[in-house]
Design an enzyme around this catalytic site. Structure first.
Site, PDB file in Angstrom:
ATOM      1  N   LYS A 184       0.829  -1.202   0.000  1.00 25.93           N
ATOM      2  CA  LYS A 184       0.000   0.000   0.000  1.00 25.93           C
ATOM      3  C   LYS A 184       0.874   1.269   0.000  1.00 25.93           C
ATOM      4  O   LYS A 184       2.083   1.186   0.178  1.00 25.93           O
ATOM      5  CB  LYS A 184      -0.975  -0.025   1.186  1.00 25.93           C
TER       6      LYS A 184
HETATM    7  C1  LIG Z   1      -5.256  -4.581   1.037  1.00 28.34           C
HETATM    8  C2  LIG Z   1      -6.723  -4.433   1.027  1.00 28.34           C
HETATM    9  C3  LIG Z   1      -7.517  -4.768   2.137  1.00 28.34           C
HETATM   10  C4  LIG Z   1      -6.974  -5.471   3.339  1.00 28.34           C
HETATM   11  O1  LIG Z   1      -5.927  -4.805   3.938  1.00 28.34           O
HETATM   12  P1  LIG Z   1      -5.039  -5.595   5.026  1.00 28.34           P
HETATM   13  O2  LIG Z   1      -4.340  -4.478   5.756  1.00 28.34           O
HETATM   14  O3  LIG Z   1      -4.103  -6.464   4.265  1.00 28.34           O
HETATM   15  O4  LIG Z   1      -5.956  -6.359   5.895  1.00 28.34           O
HETATM   16  C5  LIG Z   1      -8.870  -4.489   2.092  1.00 28.34           C
HETATM   17  N1  LIG Z   1      -9.433  -3.936   1.002  1.00 28.34           N
HETATM   18  C6  LIG Z   1      -8.719  -3.624  -0.087  1.00 28.34           C
HETATM   19  C7  LIG Z   1      -9.413  -2.991  -1.245  1.00 28.34           C
HETATM   20  C8  LIG Z   1      -7.344  -3.885  -0.127  1.00 28.34           C
HETATM   21  O5  LIG Z   1      -6.643  -3.622  -1.220  1.00 28.34           O
END
Ligand SMILES: *Cc1c(COP(=O)(O)O)cnc(C)c1O
Length: 376
Positions: A184
């Site tokens: 992210k």
């Molecule tokens: C990465 C992601 C999540 C989950 O995030 P985590 O921190 O890995 O639990 C949820 N929704 C979307 C759209 C994502 O890309």
């Protein structure tokens, strides 16, 4: 052409951050402590003063947010058919029913007209996604929610640092969840956060992330409800502090790189490019669609293999959620959401991360043109 492998995403951790993590490791305090407080304060300031609680992931955040909003068995939650599976899984995990709607082919964001059409007397909440960091129309979203008395849980996993009409995603809204997974735009290794505005929600989230525990004035322990265990560690938060100080710089670089893709493909583009958005887009991913629909000779697997042979990793984000086994078992079927399904079949995520050079974008564009030219 450089022989370095080019991943589609890579975190950028500087030496000051590594030193801060080392200090935490030497400090003797690794669980939630001063670093978490400092990271939450920094996020809150970045988001205009909203209450922020740091967690172990966005998945935990979304689940806790749904519980904070009182969503449970018998309730329906409207959510896009195109997202990461976590977006819908959390709805099932709290015992509610996900109601899928289609997304726009180019923005990948939920179609608000389709949301309005999917509202029933059982609908309690909307759980939309700011796909790839391109913000939703928050004004229309919240007008619709208010009109039907619905809660909104924003999956802003892609959207830390995104801006809608100049305001950071999370600085307005109901319950907003961020992810700090390594792919992210801001990472803590693994991690997430919820932004909440209602003091009851903030109190609930504070308890829910740590067993439902409440401490009395003398430190005595009570448990108000069976909470989960999703508090962030000081190790993770110490990474986040360094990342947050560079977030706007990271996102500005992502925008430059995305613009370079658009520029190089302004003519003779073999792909369907994603919506450009404006300067509020944080470009978590650059994910065009492959020209597969009218060409049976080329498969996505062939394309990914061809790019891999040229040293470039390509991702797939994501299969349409309603086509996954757990959701087909609930009666959802292929054919229901044509845009989400087409994106699910044709999407590829090309390299985009702040440390990429302009020449890396040039290399990806040449490779894509070459692979599509050769196979198509
Ligand atoms: C990465 C992601 C999540 C989950 O995030 P985590 O921190 O890995 O639990 C949820 N929704 C979307 C759209 C994502 O890309």
């Amino acid at each position: 052409m450089s022989k370095d492998r080019l991943p589609f995403a890579r975190p950028d951790i500087d030496e000051a951050t590594i030193a801060r993590v080392a200090d935490v490791l030497r400090s003797g305090w690794l669980a939630s402590g001063p670093m978490v407080k400092e990271f939450e304060k920094g996020l809150s300031t970045y988001l205009g003063g909203a209450a922020v609680r740091a967690l172990t992931s966005a998945t935990e955040g979304l689940e806790i947010a749904l519980l904070a909003a009182g969503i449970g068995p018998g309730d329906e939650v409207i959510t896009p058919a195109m997202s990461f599976c976590a977006t819908a899984n959390v709805i099932l995990r709290v015992g509610a029913r996900p109601v899928f709607v289609d997304v726009d082919l180019d923005t990948r964001n939920i179609l608000l007209d389709a949301v309005a059409a999917a509202i029933t007397p059982r609908t309690r909440a909307i759980l939309p996604v700011h796909f790839s960091g391109l913000p939703l129309d928050l004004e229309s979203l919240y007008r619709l929610a208010a009109h039907h008395d619905l809660r909104v849980i924003e999956d802003a996993a892609h959207a830390i640092g995104s801006r809608w009409h100049g305001q950071p995603v999370g600085s307005i809204g109901d319950l907003v969840c961020f992810s700090f997974h390594p792919n992210k735009n801001l990472t803590t290794g693994e991690g997430g956060a919820i932004v909440a505005r209602n003091p009851h929600d903030v109190e609930y989230i504070e308890r829910a992330r740590f067993h439902g525990i409440q401490r009395g004035a003398g430190g005595e322990l009570d448990v108000l409800f069976a909470g989960t265990k999703a508090n962030m560690s000081d190790i993770a938060a110490s990474i986040g502090i360094g990342q947050l100080s560079r977030l706007d710089e990271f996102n500005a670089r992502r925008r430059q790189l995305a613009h370079r893709y658009f520029e190089l493909w302004s003519r003779d583009c073999p792909l369907r490019l994603p919506a450009r958005g404006d300067d509020g887009h944080s470009w978590h991913m650059f994910a065009p669609l492959l020209p597969l629909h009218d060409d049976t000779r080329l498969s996505r697997a062939d394309f990914i293999r061809g790019m891999d042979e040229l040293g470039i990793s390509v991702g797939v984000h994501y299969p349409a959620i309603h086509t996954l086994t757990a959701y087909r078992k609930l009666g959802w079927k292929a054919g229901m959401f044509p845009n989400a399904e087409r994106i699910g079949r044709e999407t590829v995520t090309l390299p985009l991360f702040p440390a990429m050079r302009d020449s890396d974008v040039d290399r990806v564009v040449s490779a894509v043109n070459h692979v599509l030219g050769v196979i198509a």
